[in-house]
Design a protein around this motif. Sequence first.
Motif, short mmCIF file in Angstrom:
data_model
loop_
_atom_site.label_atom_id
_atom_site.label_comp_id
_atom_site.label_asym_id
_atom_site.label_seq_id
_atom_site.Cartn_x
_atom_site.Cartn_y
_atom_site.Cartn_z
N ARG A 294 52.03 42.90 39.75
CA ARG A 294 52.94 44.04 39.71
C ARG A 294 52.29 45.25 40.36
O ARG A 294 51.10 45.52 40.15
N PHE A 295 53.09 45.98 41.13
CA PHE A 295 52.66 47.24 41.72
C PHE A 295 53.49 48.36 41.10
O PHE A 295 54.71 48.24 40.93
N PHE A 296 52.81 49.47 40.77
CA PHE A 296 53.49 50.64 40.21
C PHE A 296 53.00 51.88 40.93
O PHE A 296 51.79 52.05 41.16
N GLY A 297 53.92 52.74 41.31
CA GLY A 297 53.57 54.00 41.96
C GLY A 297 54.40 55.14 41.40
O GLY A 297 55.58 54.95 41.05
N ARG A 298 53.78 56.32 41.29
CA ARG A 298 54.51 57.48 40.78
C ARG A 298 54.03 58.73 41.51
O ARG A 298 52.82 58.96 41.66
N TYR A 299 55.00 59.54 41.93
CA TYR A 299 54.73 60.84 42.54
C TYR A 299 55.33 61.91 41.63
O TYR A 299 56.49 61.82 41.20
N VAL A 316 47.47 38.55 37.44
CA VAL A 316 46.63 37.41 37.04
C VAL A 316 46.75 36.34 38.12
O VAL A 316 47.85 36.00 38.57
N PHE A 317 45.60 35.80 38.53
CA PHE A 317 45.56 34.63 39.39
C PHE A 317 45.49 33.40 38.48
O PHE A 317 44.44 33.11 37.88
N ARG A 318 46.62 32.71 38.33
CA ARG A 318 46.73 31.67 37.32
C ARG A 318 45.79 30.49 37.56
O ARG A 318 45.33 29.87 36.61
N ILE A 322 42.03 34.59 36.51
CA ILE A 322 41.33 35.85 36.78
C ILE A 322 42.36 36.98 36.71
O ILE A 322 43.35 36.98 37.45
N SER A 323 42.13 37.94 35.82
CA SER A 323 43.01 39.10 35.70
C SER A 323 42.32 40.32 36.30
O SER A 323 41.08 40.42 36.29
N TYR A 324 43.13 41.26 36.79
CA TYR A 324 42.57 42.43 37.46
C TYR A 324 43.49 43.62 37.25
O TYR A 324 44.69 43.47 36.95
N ASP A 325 42.94 44.80 37.40
CA ASP A 325 43.71 46.05 37.35
C ASP A 325 43.02 47.06 38.26
O ASP A 325 41.84 47.36 38.07
#
Length: 542
Positions: A294-299, A316-318, A322-325
Motif C-alpha cells: 500500500r502507498f499513502f500520500g498526504r499534502y 509484505v513479501f509473502r 518480509i514486511s517493510y515500512d
Amino acid sequence: MSQSDKSSIRRILWQGSLLLALGALSMFVAPQPVHAQEETVAQEAAPAADAPPVPEAPADTAADPATENPAETPAQDAPAAPWLSGSLRLGLDFAAENGETDTVLDQILRLDIQPPQHLNFRIRTSLWLTEDVDGHEPGDSDLGGLANSYGAAVQARLLQLYAEWDDLAGEGVLRVGRQRIVDSPAYGRIDGLYFKQHFNAWEWYAFAGARASIYDDSHEDLAAGAGASVWLFPKTKVALDYYYGEDDRRSSESVEPSFYARFLRLDSPRTVREEIDSRRLDFSLYQYLGDDHRFFGRYTWYDGRSDEMLFSLSGVFRKKEISYDLTYRSRLYLLEDRANDVTGFFRILGPEEAYNDLRAVVDFPLSNRFGLSLEGQIHDAEKGANQTANRDFERLGAYLHATELAKNLDGSIGVEYWDVSDGESSLAFNGEIARRWEKSKLTVGVDFERYKDRIEIYQPELLLANQLLTALTPAFFVTYEPLVRLFDVREVTTRENVYVFFAKYQFAVTGAQDVALKATVEEDDGPDSPYWRLEASYNIRF
C-alpha cells in the motif's frame, strides 16, 4: 467574524443538535408495533423471488429430521444480547527516589449501552479519573508529572459521551455529544454533531461543535470540519479534508522575568494574540499495489501556505514473509502558534523549523524460531540548534527476537544508536526473556543506555553579574551574556550510564478479567539514583 456572530453560531449549533437528537429519537428509536415486527421478520425469512434454488443434499448424506420437518422442532429463543457492556481499569503508579514518593491512582470506565429493541441506537461513554494520593512534589523533583499542574489532587476527565444512530438516510451515522473525530486528520475532540454517510464509491462526513479539551475549559472555541473520499478505481482512493479551529486565550501571559524584574518583584508579561484561528486542508491518496502493498500520500495546506507532506509505502513479501515500512515526512514551513488541535507541542518544546525525515523498518524471519528487525531514521532540520525543538539526528536499530527457545520460553535482544547534532549521542542495549503458562506470562529484562553530551559550564557568580548588567543596560538583550561568553564559557563532554532492570507479570483471572504488575528500578550517575517504580492494573470486561 465578530464575537456576537460566533456566539449566535454556537447557539444555533446547540439548538440544532437538540432538535436533531429529538427528531432522531422519535423517528428511529421509537419501538415498532408488534404486527410491524412480525412483518419484518417474515420479510427477512422469506427468500427473494430471484434467489437461486437451494441445492439438494447429497444422496449419501443422512437428512436431519429436524430439517425435514421444521414445524415439529420446538422453537428455541436465541440468547438476548446484553444491553450494557464495557470495561473498567483500576491502575496504580508508585514511584520513589531519595526519600521522596509519588503515588497516583487512575480509573478508566467505558460503557456501551445498546437497547435490544433499538439496534440502530447506542450510547457510548468513557470516563478517566486520577488521584494524586500524596500531593504535589517539589518543582525540582524528578517525580513531578502532569498532575502537579493542577490545584486539585483529584481530576475527572470525560473522554467521550455520545449517542449514535446508524442506518440513517441509507448508510448514514449520526453522533451527538463528546467524541473524537477520527476521520479528520486533525484528530480533534469536540462537543457537538458528527454525521457520516457512505453511498456507492463515495463517503463524506461533517462535524461542528465546541472544541473539547480534557485539560482545560475550551467551550468558547469553535471547531468544525468536513471531508469526502471516493474510490476512483478498485484500488485507488482520494480524499479531501478541511478543518477549522479556534483558540481563545488571555491577552497576556506571564513568563520568566529578568534579574532586574525579580529584584523589584515586577511581573514580566508578554503579549499574545487573544484569539487564534487555524484553517487546515488535507489532500490524501490511498493506492493499493496488489493485495499486500500500500502507498499513502498526504499534502497539508495551512493558512494560505504549504505546510507538510507525508509519503508512506508498506507491505509484505509473502514468499519470504518480509514486511517493510518506508515513511518520508517533510515539514515545509515553520510550525508556530496554532489552535490546540493542529499543533506540534510547540508550547513545550518551542517552534519547529522545517525539516526532512526519512524512516525505514524491515522485519524478516531468519528461521522458524528467529526473526530480525532493522530500523533506520535520518532527520535533517533546516535550522537545527540547541535552542530549538528541531535537531539533526541519525538513528540505527537492530532487534533479534526468538520464540520457543525452550518450551514456552521467548526472548529478544536489541541495540540502538542515536547520533544527534552538537556532539550528543546515545547507545542503548536491551534484552528480555518471557515465560508463558496457560493463564499467565512473566517477563524480565534489562536495559543499558550510555549518553554522551556536550555542555557549557560557567561560574554562577559571573552569570549573576551578567544578568544584572543586561537588566540595567537597555542595549543588551536578556538572553545575551557578554561577560560569560568572553571570560568563562567552557565546553565539556559528559557521559552518563543508565541501567534499568524490570519484571512484568500478567495473569488472566478469567476470560474477562486480568491483572498486570510491573516493577522497575533505574540507576544512573545522578545524585537521586536509584529510582523505583511499581505499576499495577486490574482490568475487567463485562
